[in-house]
Design a protein around this motif. Structure first.
Motif, short mmCIF file in Angstrom:
data_model
loop_
_atom_site.label_atom_id
_atom_site.label_comp_id
_atom_site.label_asym_id
_atom_site.label_seq_id
_atom_site.Cartn_x
_atom_site.Cartn_y
_atom_site.Cartn_z
N LEU A 214 51.35 31.86 36.66
CA LEU A 214 50.61 32.69 35.72
C LEU A 214 49.98 31.79 34.66
CD1 LEU A 214 53.64 34.26 36.24
CD2 LEU A 214 52.25 36.10 35.25
N GLU A 215 48.68 31.89 34.49
CA GLU A 215 48.02 31.14 33.43
C GLU A 215 48.39 31.74 32.08
OE1 GLU A 215 43.84 30.76 33.88
OE2 GLU A 215 43.95 29.61 35.75
N GLU A 216 48.88 30.90 31.19
CA GLU A 216 49.25 31.43 29.87
C GLU A 216 48.00 31.94 29.16
OE1 GLU A 216 52.39 29.88 27.13
OE2 GLU A 216 50.62 29.15 26.05
N PRO A 217 48.00 33.21 28.77
CA PRO A 217 46.81 33.76 28.10
C PRO A 217 46.74 33.30 26.65
CG PRO A 217 48.53 35.43 28.26
CD PRO A 217 49.05 34.21 28.98
N GLY A 218 45.54 33.21 26.14
CA GLY A 218 45.32 32.86 24.75
C GLY A 218 45.15 34.10 23.90
N ALA A 219 44.96 33.88 22.62
CA ALA A 219 44.84 35.00 21.68
C ALA A 219 43.66 35.90 22.01
CB ALA A 219 44.72 34.47 20.26
N ASP A 220 42.61 35.35 22.59
CA ASP A 220 41.41 36.14 22.89
C ASP A 220 41.31 36.54 24.36
OD1 ASP A 220 40.55 35.90 20.23
OD2 ASP A 220 39.61 33.96 20.63
N SER A 221 42.37 36.30 25.14
CA SER A 221 42.31 36.60 26.57
C SER A 221 42.32 38.10 26.82
CB SER A 221 43.50 35.96 27.30
OG SER A 221 43.46 34.56 27.19
#
Length: 540
Positions: A214-221
């Motif tokens: 799983l790609e770690e999502p960022g604050a704006d994902s």
């Protein structure tokens, strides 16, 4: 260290990441900084998973590493339910993202370990197992379990229904199954990444995931990206899922499939559901509830643009219906009936179960949509499968790619503007042949919505177009149905003993098609073959 059978295919980035993986989960939040790739370094991505699938497929299937400790495999249904992930340990809490990752514990029926990874700053970091991530309730806490044990799968939560509340939006658990829900939905049917020999002459084979990233999502994902490595005796594969939560949560799937052997019945974008009883199956009711099902019909849009609705049934024997097509535009198992009073179930909330609509991206060529209906007397078992089956088996050792989008829907009204099938009943049924060797049956279909309200002002303008692939339609009746803002159609059909027919009907006004096409198969089995499978093949 990774599970036997796929450790040979780890990238060096993943091996290096193992050194920091324990610190990564020390707080349960994954807040520690992962190594930053050097300038020009290749980031982990889908191509890496495809490479692993290709290398895995070049070797014989290895079942090694697919067992779990006895104390986990001996867990019962009730004891397994005692084990719960500690929500305060969810990953990504300090990432600024609205997404949270919750791994599932191994045990009971979930006995194939899958290695979970988080892709952070381009590095694939394995998530080590630790009992500290879970509450065990009345179950003794297992001892001396390896950090490389793996997990059964995972769930991801997000602010799906309320900006302040975390709710599940997608989960991966068991074989290659995954489930997604939109706003206001309850979990119901499941999607699968691949199906092999569903309804075939030999036992069904269940491909499974060896590893998930799983790609770690960022604050704006806004989206979540997931990768998967699939394996089984007959096939390997790489998958990419891009999850977009919302009122209509959707997942865009890219599948690269590499057969080890020729697979005559391979199901692409398979959907699995449950149907025990509906308005047309009153004889299957087991208690006070009028209807019990996760889905009530198969909806299809053919490559030529026709819309077809096939009501689902709980058959007396295995029934396989095949709808031939080229480059289909969409298909799905839908839950059209959203009225609570039709189910009367305060716990299961069948009226809130989503439908899944599969929209192929690109050309899929010749093939068919298969609908497999399996008899059942228990709502705990999924007995309905729908999938796309290519006309020709996929080439051994060659990568075949399919891309499609699955959307979780509450209604099919937005998919096309025509009238839709609201109800489908069977009237009198005389399958015992008469003196001429003919069975007889009445079918009743309610069409509603679309532009039918307009034609209620002059019902004589509306006509029935009906056909049968065998036997004959002996009588048709059409009645205005103001209560449903539509029309009720009645078809009387006859069929010779030993034959199976596919019936179709739609409404039109002059040359204008007013409704989608209702279709249903029925048969009059010979006494000697009663209970044998029905297989209806149609071509659109």
């Amino acid at each position: 260290m990774m599970n036997a059978g796929c450790s040979h295919f780890l990238t060096r980035r993943s091996a290096l990441a193992t050194l920091v993986s324990t610190a990564f989960l020390a707080s349960g939040r994954g807040s520690q900084a992962a190594p930053t790739p050097q300038p020009g370094a290749v980031r982990f991505g889908y191509d890496d998973v495809v490479t692993q699938a290709r290398l895995l497929g070049e070797r014989p299937f290895d079942p090694g590493g697919l067992t779990i400790p006895p104390e986990l495999s001996k867990l019962t249904y009730d004891s397994y339910r005692e084990i719960r992930f500690r929500r305060e340990k969810a990953l990504w809490q300090e990432s600024g993202s609205d997404f949270r990752l919750h791994p599932f514990h191994l045990g009971f029926l979930h006995n194939k370990p899958v290695q979970l990874h988080v892709v952070k700053n381009g590095n694939a970091i394995p998530i080590p197992f630790t009992t500290g991530l879970f509450e065990y309730g009345k179950v003794p806490v297992p001892k001396q379990l390896s950090p490389s044990l793996g997990f059964a799968g995972f769930a991801v939560t997000t602010t799906l229904n309320n900006p302040k509340v975390q709710d599940e939006v997608i989960s991966f658990l068991g074989a290659s199954y995954f489930r997604l829900i939109g706003r206001g939905h309850r979990y119901g049917l499941s999607a699968r990444s691949l199906a092999i020999d569903v309804g075939g002459k030999q036992p069904e084979e269940f491909p499974f995931f060896r590893a998930l990233w799983l790609e770690e999502p960022g604050a704006d994902s806004l989206d979540l990206v997931i990768y998967a490595l699939l394996d089984s005796p007959s096939v390997t594969g790489a998958f990419r899922y891009v999850v977009s939560p919302g009122r209509k949560t959707s997942t865009t799937v890219t599948a690269t499939i590499l057969p080890r052997v020729e697979i005559p019945r391979i199901g692409i974008a398979p959907l699995t559901s449950m149907f025990l009883a509906g308005e047309g199956d009153l004889g299957h009711r087991t208690d006070f509830r009028p209807e019990v099902h996760d889905s009530d019909g198969l909806l299809m849009q053919t490559g030529s643009g026709d819309w077809i609705w096939r009501p689902i049934r709980n058959p007396g024997s295995l029934r396989i219906s095949s709808f031939g097509d080229r480059d289909p535009r969409g298909f799905g198992l839908m839950q059209r009936d959203r009225e609570y009073g039709h189910y009367q179930d305060l716990e299961a909330h069948y009226h809130a179960r989503p439908g899944y609509w599969v929209e192929p991206i690109g050309e899929w060529g010749e093939g068919r949509v298969d609908l497999i209906e399996i008899p059942t007397n228990n709502e705990a078992f999924d007995n309905i499968v729908a999938c796309w089956t290519p006309a020709q088996p996929l080439e051994i050792g060659k990568a075949s790619e399919f891309t499609y989008r699955i959307a979780a829907l509450s209604t099919t009204n937005d998919l096309h503007p025509m009238a839709q099938v609201r109800n489908s009943f069977s009237g009198w049924d005389s399958r015992e042949p008469d003196a001429d060797g003919m069975g007889k049956q009445r079918f009743i279909i309610d069409f509603a919505d679309g532009d039918l309200g307009y034609f209620l002002n002059d019902p004589k303008r509306v006509e029935i177009v009906a056909s049968a692939t065998a036997g004959s339609i002996t009588n048709t009746i059409i009645d205005a149905n103001p209560a449903a803002k539509g029309f009720r159609v009645i078809l009387d059909a006859t069929l010779p003993v030993g034959q199976t027919a596919d019936l179709r009907a739609h409404l039109k006004a002059r040359n204008r098609i007013l409704s989608e096409t209702w279709t249903q198969s029925w048969s009059v089995p010979s006494p000697a073959v009663r209970g044998a499978p029905d297989h209806v093949v149609t071509r659109d």
